[in-house]
Design an enzyme around this catalytic site. Structure first.
Site, PDB file in Angstrom:
ATOM      1  N   ASP A 163       0.854  -1.189   0.000  1.00  0.00           N
ATOM      2  CA  ASP A 163       0.000   0.000   0.000  1.00  0.00           C
ATOM      3  C   ASP A 163       0.889   1.238   0.000  1.00  0.00           C
ATOM      4  O   ASP A 163       1.843   1.323   0.781  1.00  0.00           O
ATOM      5  CB  ASP A 163      -0.896   0.027   1.245  1.00  0.00           C
ATOM      6  CG  ASP A 163      -2.027  -0.994   1.143  1.00  0.00           C
ATOM      7  OD1 ASP A 163      -2.354  -1.400   0.024  1.00  0.00           O
ATOM      8  OD2 ASP A 163      -2.567  -1.388   2.200  1.00  0.00           O
TER       9      ASP A 163
ATOM     10  N   ASP B  73     -13.703  -6.499  -5.477  1.00  0.00           N
ATOM     11  CA  ASP B  73     -13.872  -6.686  -4.033  1.00  0.00           C
ATOM     12  C   ASP B  73     -15.238  -7.306  -3.807  1.00  0.00           C
ATOM     13  O   ASP B  73     -16.246  -6.752  -4.244  1.00  0.00           O
ATOM     14  CB  ASP B  73     -13.780  -5.339  -3.293  1.00  0.00           C
ATOM     15  CG  ASP B  73     -12.378  -4.738  -3.368  1.00  0.00           C
ATOM     16  OD1 ASP B  73     -11.415  -5.494  -3.647  1.00  0.00           O
ATOM     17  OD2 ASP B  73     -12.248  -3.510  -3.169  1.00  0.00           O
TER      18      ASP B  73
END
Lengths: 193, 250
Positions: free
Chosen positions: B11, B130
């Protein structure tokens, strides 16, 4: 100086980065004089075959490639464009190798994406120090058939040419510039030719 | 034989690696280049960089970072997070990214998948999905998992493959962060239905989870973040274990 042929295909900066990591100076160019003057030429590429061939012809790069006497390495789409023809957009290609480029039958996941090993049909300077169980990185939907110029094969869905050689022309279906240390060794072998 | 891939995810915020749970309590975890190089040395098969910044200023930082990553590492990498246009993709690919990952923008405007595939080739389009099990149905979520959609996961997967996605990155939100194992059922359902590679994500906690993933599903790759980051599971240990278990691993 290594000339990297500039045309309408992606992934060219990756090749330049890989050469830089090996300490080799390169220039991305479509200028005939620069290409023919270079010590070695790399013909990289990720893209679509028929539009790439149309671009090469329109710019006269196809003729320049035929005139190259120094070692040239085609990578991925570069390899495919050096074959007789491609089913991708049904195009005639440069015809340096006798292999024909066909689409993978949908018997497994396509693209063939990821790391795969290979079979060596003969020992070859470009594969010096490389073992058959070493893995190289692939990403492609079309493959080159076997031909008399095939040096090594890879098996995914079916056997295809993964290293080809004729005269001063070399080509790999895998991406040496993205294949970690094994790929770097193959690029170094090419630079050492 | 084609190998199953192990993919660490980093990230990124404002050009730095960050760590946190569900983007909350983020803390600086160093230079992405250092971590990326470590993963490459340890045998990672690919890397994914997920940009979790929002502002345009920070996006410029991302392009600079992508150039540095491309110069530093010799394996393929994907960049994702907030990509909405072909122009953004062009900038990332030119900077040296091998693939881009799109998520919410693809749900909002599915034609984006085709536009990217037409211009740069399917191989560089990863569609991230997702998914969350809601009332017995695997629903597609967007905006970092904050917003539900009317889409059912397998139907959306088939659609993105038809539109030219080269790969699907499937994250189960039920599993994400639990370290209890991958969501096998939905991963297999999607893998069976599409003819493109599926990367499973969410739930990896220990080496056996990867073994089960590759034995019970046709997933091409397993992705994880924190377990690699914190060295709870070192990549060389994981890969040696999977090789011993007869999984095809580089």
């Amino acid at each position: 100086m290594i000339a990297i042929i500039k045309y309408n295909a992606g992934n060219i900066a990756s090749v330049q980065n890989a050469l830089a990591r090996l300490g080799a100076t390169s220039e991305i160019t479509d200028d005939a004089a620069t290409i023919l003057r270079a010590d070695k030429v790399i013909f990289p590429g990720v893209g679509e075959a028929s539009s790439a061939m149309a671009y090469l012809r329109a710019k006269g790069i196809d003729e320049t490639i035929r005139k190259i006497k120094k070692p040239m390495l085609g990578i991925c789409l570069g390899l495919q464009l050096m074959c007789m023809s491609s089913e991708e957009g049904n195009t005639a290609c440069l015809g340096i190798f006798g292999a024909r480029v066909k689409v993978f039958p949908p018997k497994d996941k396509v693209p063939h994406m990821g790391w795969n090993n290979f079979s060596m049909l003969q020992a070859h300077p470009i594969l010096r120090g490389i073992k058959e169980e070493d893995n190289l990185y692939y990403v492609h939907r079309y493959f080159a058939s076997l031909s008399k110029e095939t040096i090594a094969t890879c098996d995914y869905i079916q056997k295809f040419s993964t290293v080809l050689h004729k005269d001063n022309f070399y080509a790999t279906q895998f991406h040496p510039e993205k294949s970690a240390e094994t790929g770097a060794r193959i690029l170094q072998n090419f630079l050492d030719l | 034989m084609l190998k199953k891939r192990i993919i660490p995810c980093l990230d990124i915020k404002n050009g730095r690696t960050v760590k946190g749970v569900n983007f909350v309590g983020l803390r600086d975890a160093g230079d992405p280049i250092d971590l990326a190089k470590r993963y490459v040395k340890e045998g990672a098969d690919e890397l994914v960089f997920l940009d979790i910044t929002a502002t345009i200023e920070e996006r410029k930082t991302l392009i600079q970072l992508v150039k540095r990553i491309a110069a530093a590492i010799n394996i393929p990498f994907t960049v994702g997070g907030g990509i909405q246009s072909v122009e953004q993709v062009a900038a990332l690919i030119t900077a040296g990214a091998d693939k881009v990952s799109i998520n919410s923008a693809a749900v909002k405007r599915p034609a984006l998948i085709q536009e990217i595939a037409d211009r740069f080739g399917s191989q560089c389009v990863v569609v991230a999905i997702d998914t969350k099990l809601v009332a017995g149905k695997w629903e597609v979520f967007v905006r970092g998992g904050r917003q539900g959609t009317a889409l059912e996961t397998t139907a959306w997967a088939v659609e993105v493959a038809r539109l030219g996605a080269g790969e699907i990155l499937l994250t189960s939100m039920n599993q994400d962060g639990t370290k209890a194992g991958f969501a096998l059922e939905i991963t297999q359902q999607v893998s069976e239905l599409v003819n493109i590679p599926v990367i499973a994500s969410g739930g990896a906690g220990k080496p056996t989870h990867f073994k089960t993933l590759f034995q019970k599903t046709e997933a091409s790759a397993g992705l994880a973040a924190s377990i690699f980051h914190d060295e709870e599971v070192a990549i060389p240990v994981l890969k040696n274990y999977l090789k011993k278990e007869k999984i095809a691993i580089r």
